[in-house]
Design a protein around this motif. Structure first.
Motif, short mmCIF file in Angstrom:
data_model
loop_
_atom_site.label_atom_id
_atom_site.label_comp_id
_atom_site.label_asym_id
_atom_site.label_seq_id
_atom_site.Cartn_x
_atom_site.Cartn_y
_atom_site.Cartn_z
N GLU A 18 -29.16 15.94 2.04
CA GLU A 18 -28.70 16.08 0.65
C GLU A 18 -27.18 16.08 0.55
O GLU A 18 -26.61 15.61 -0.44
CB GLU A 18 -29.25 17.38 0.06
N TYR A 19 -26.52 16.61 1.56
CA TYR A 19 -25.05 16.65 1.59
C TYR A 19 -24.47 15.25 1.62
O TYR A 19 -23.45 14.95 1.00
CB TYR A 19 -24.61 17.45 2.81
N GLY A 20 -25.14 14.35 2.34
CA GLY A 20 -24.69 12.96 2.39
C GLY A 20 -23.59 12.74 3.41
O GLY A 20 -23.31 13.60 4.26
N ARG A 21 -22.94 11.58 3.32
CA ARG A 21 -21.95 11.19 4.32
C ARG A 21 -20.70 10.61 3.68
O ARG A 21 -20.75 10.00 2.61
CB ARG A 21 -22.54 10.13 5.25
N TYR A 35 -15.99 16.07 -0.61
CA TYR A 35 -16.16 16.40 0.80
C TYR A 35 -14.89 17.06 1.33
O TYR A 35 -13.77 16.72 0.95
CB TYR A 35 -16.43 15.14 1.61
N GLY A 36 -15.10 18.03 2.22
CA GLY A 36 -13.97 18.74 2.82
C GLY A 36 -13.53 19.95 2.03
O GLY A 36 -12.54 20.60 2.37
N LEU A 39 0.83 -1.20 0.00
CA LEU A 39 0.00 0.00 0.00
C LEU A 39 0.86 1.25 0.00
O LEU A 39 0.58 2.22 -0.72
CB LEU A 39 -0.92 -0.01 1.22
N ALA A 40 1.94 1.25 0.78
CA ALA A 40 2.84 2.40 0.83
C ALA A 40 3.49 2.66 -0.52
O ALA A 40 3.75 3.80 -0.88
CB ALA A 40 3.91 2.18 1.89
N ALA A 41 3.74 1.59 -1.27
CA ALA A 41 4.38 1.72 -2.58
C ALA A 41 3.41 2.15 -3.66
O ALA A 41 3.84 2.61 -4.73
CB ALA A 41 5.03 0.40 -2.98
N ASP A 42 2.11 2.03 -3.40
CA ASP A 42 1.11 2.41 -4.40
C ASP A 42 -0.12 2.92 -3.67
O ASP A 42 -1.19 2.30 -3.68
CB ASP A 42 0.76 1.20 -5.27
N LEU A 43 0.04 4.06 -3.01
CA LEU A 43 -1.01 4.63 -2.17
C LEU A 43 -1.93 5.50 -3.02
O LEU A 43 -1.49 6.49 -3.62
CB LEU A 43 -0.39 5.46 -1.05
N GLU A 44 -3.19 5.13 -3.07
CA GLU A 44 -4.16 5.93 -3.81
C GLU A 44 -4.78 6.96 -2.87
O GLU A 44 -5.40 6.61 -1.86
CB GLU A 44 -5.26 5.06 -4.42
N ILE A 45 -4.58 8.22 -3.20
CA ILE A 45 -5.15 9.32 -2.43
C ILE A 45 -6.52 9.67 -3.00
O ILE A 45 -6.64 10.08 -4.16
CB ILE A 45 -4.22 10.55 -2.44
N GLU A 46 -7.53 9.48 -2.20
CA GLU A 46 -8.90 9.77 -2.60
C GLU A 46 -9.39 11.10 -2.04
O GLU A 46 -10.25 11.75 -2.62
CB GLU A 46 -9.82 8.66 -2.11
N GLY A 47 -8.82 11.53 -0.92
CA GLY A 47 -9.44 12.60 -0.17
C GLY A 47 -10.57 12.01 0.65
O GLY A 47 -10.57 10.83 0.99
N LEU A 48 -11.56 12.82 0.96
CA LEU A 48 -12.66 12.34 1.77
C LEU A 48 -13.79 11.74 0.95
O LEU A 48 -14.76 11.24 1.52
CB LEU A 48 -13.20 13.48 2.65
N GLY A 49 -13.68 11.80 -0.36
CA GLY A 49 -14.68 11.18 -1.21
C GLY A 49 -15.54 12.20 -1.95
O GLY A 49 -15.50 13.40 -1.68
N THR A 50 -16.30 11.70 -2.90
CA THR A 50 -17.13 12.54 -3.77
C THR A 50 -18.51 12.73 -3.16
O THR A 50 -19.16 11.76 -2.75
CB THR A 50 -17.26 11.89 -5.16
N ALA A 51 -18.95 13.98 -3.12
CA ALA A 51 -20.26 14.33 -2.58
C ALA A 51 -21.33 14.16 -3.67
O ALA A 51 -21.02 14.10 -4.86
CB ALA A 51 -20.25 15.77 -2.07
N PRO A 52 -22.61 14.09 -3.27
CA PRO A 52 -23.68 13.90 -4.26
C PRO A 52 -23.74 14.98 -5.34
O PRO A 52 -24.21 14.70 -6.45
CB PRO A 52 -24.95 13.91 -3.40
N ASP A 53 -23.27 16.17 -5.06
CA ASP A 53 -23.34 17.24 -6.06
C ASP A 53 -22.16 17.19 -7.04
O ASP A 53 -22.03 18.06 -7.90
CB ASP A 53 -23.40 18.61 -5.39
N GLY A 54 -21.29 16.17 -6.88
CA GLY A 54 -20.15 16.04 -7.78
C GLY A 54 -18.88 16.67 -7.27
O GLY A 54 -17.80 16.42 -7.81
N GLY A 55 -18.99 17.52 -6.25
CA GLY A 55 -17.80 18.07 -5.61
C GLY A 55 -17.22 17.06 -4.63
O GLY A 55 -17.68 15.91 -4.55
#
Length: 446
Positions: free
Chosen positions: A306-309, A107-108, A89-105
């Motif tokens: 609507e913001y979601g989780r 989170y965070g 995982l350290a050699a191929d770490l995928e950075i997602e952030g906090l994830g995609t919100a329902p409006d397409g933006g």
């Protein structure tokens, strides 16, 4: 009757002429003062194309240009050297952030530190060496810390990092951290970067992390790591040290790396809008947002439903609550700032005195223990990404008071502000940073 002068107590005593001398001597190969920029975990979570850390050499060059000589980072020791089965995982770490919100933006988007759009992969062990190579080219030293029991794993797409460290029994976490740091220090030494290490923190803010109290095993592991690496400063940091009872801080710290925040008016606002509570059990909480927070939201803000989780595991991997993510993502920063400016007068003197007195308490403790003192974070607190209260004249005045107090009382290193880093808007205020860093680096040390 006597002609002796009346004794009126400490008010008649002259100020100690040595008060500004360093509280404890740092290693001789390190700078005589540290002007610190707080890069935390963002140096790998904000490395997206066009992001503030996409080009590590450019980021280091800019920091040096602005007068910094130190960066403070999360080096992710548990991921990289924790022997927890995470090497792939350290050699191929995928950075997602906090994830995609329902409006397409994502989170965070309205927060500091968490505004990571993600969408890329990296080899974090290689990147750590790249960072040290860049720091070397630009004359920077590095404070190593871990935010892994606070938030770092939350930015990964996979929960494996968090699940692996969360599976470590509570009583074993300091030992596993110390072992990981020993291996990481060894790797940096092999790469020729040992002298570039300004300090090693067992963990960031042990009092605000998923860790036992430092006295419950942490001190023992600190002392063991110090014995393994006696030429290095090894310590742990506190988010809110017991300023009124510093004698209760356990022994064993190689430096007093403590943080100085005075929330004051910010805390008053947070309490009124109930933004730091957690509504996970019944989210969305029908009482959230309350009317005070609703009045500060941007027009068109979605409802909580609507913001979601975020993915549930991400909440467990971080200290920021669901209500904070929603509130900060949708707050109107102008309305937020106006509330703080309107209310600041009531808190002005309290916040000024609190910052100064906390700096003095830290310095006095460090002088008692004969260790270097460092303020690795400060001065007001956690604000929305686009709020400008801390970057504005009030925030800068409080920061300058903290810096002045730190220099007057022998603190070795300090941030200008926790927000003075490439991933914050304050980075654009180049003139102020240059002026303050010059003040720090030219201050006498004896």
């Amino acid at each position: 009757m006597t002609d002796a002068p009346r004794y009126l107590g400490s008010g008649t005593m002259e100020r100690d002429p040595d008060a500004a001398s360093l509280t404890g001597a740092p290693p001789s190969h390190l700078p005589s003062r540290l002007a610190i920029s707080l890069w935390d975990f963002s140096w790998y979570t904000r490395a997206e194309e066009g992001g503030p850390y996409a080009d590590l050499d450019a980021a280091c060059a800019k920091a040096a240009q602005l007068g910094y000589n130190t960066i403070r980072i999360c080096a992710a020791p548990l991921l990289l050297f924790g022997a927890l089965g995470l090497d792939d995982l350290a050699a191929d770490l995928e950075i997602e952030g906090l994830g995609t919100a329902p409006d397409g933006g994502f989170y965070g988007r309205g927060t500091r530190w968490y505004d990571a759009p993600g969408g890329y992969r990296l080899n974090l062990q290689e990147r750590l060496l790249e960072l040290f190579d860049a720091a070397s080219r630009h004359g920077l030293v590095v404070i190593l810390a871990s935010w892994e029991y606070q938030q770092s794993p939350a930015f990964a797409r996979s929960p494996r990092w968090f699940e692996a460290i969360d599976a470590v029994p509570l009583q074993d976490r300091y030992r596993v951290l110390a072992d990981a740091w020993d291996r990481l220090i060894g790797a940096l030494t092999t790469a020729g970067h040992r002298d570039r290490i300004a300090m090693v923190e067992l963990h960031n803010e042990v009092d605000f992390s998923i860790l036992p109290a430092l006295a419950e095993g942490g001190t023992k592991e600190l002392e063991r790591l110090r014995e393994l690496h006696p030429d290095l400063l090894v310590t742990a940091s506190y988010g809110k040290p017991p300023h009124l009872a510093m004698h209760t801080v356990p022994d064993g710290l190689g430096a007093a790396q403590f943080h100085v925040y005075s929330y004051g008016v910010l805390d008053a606002l947070q309490q009124q809008i109930d933004i730091r509570s957690e509504g996970t059990a019944g989210f969305p909480n029908p009482a959230f947002p309350n009317p005070a927070l609703a009045a500060l939201l941007r027009p068109g803000a979605p409802s909580v439903a609507e913001y979601g989780r975020l993915a549930d595991w991400k909440y467990r991997a971080t200290v920021v609550t669901d209500q904070m993510f929603y509130g900060y993502d949708w707050i109107d920063p102008d309305a937020w700032d106006a509330w703080l400016y309107n209310g600041f007068g009531e808190f002005r003197e309290v916040m000024r005195r609190e910052i100064e007195s906390r700096v003095i308490a830290i310095a006095a403790w460090a002088r008692w223990k004969n260790v270097p003192a460092v303020v690795g974070e400060g001065w007001i607190g956690y604000t929305p990404l686009h709020g400008t209260f801390e970057e504005g004249p009030v925030g800068r005045d409080l920061a300058e008071r903290g810096i002045r107090a730190a220099l007057d009382h022998g603190v070795w290193g300090m941030v200008l502000c926790s927000n003075a880093a490439p991933h914050h808007p304050m980075w654009a205020d180049e003139a102020w940073q240059l002026r303050m860093n010059r003040r720090i680096l030219t201050a006498p040390t004896s």
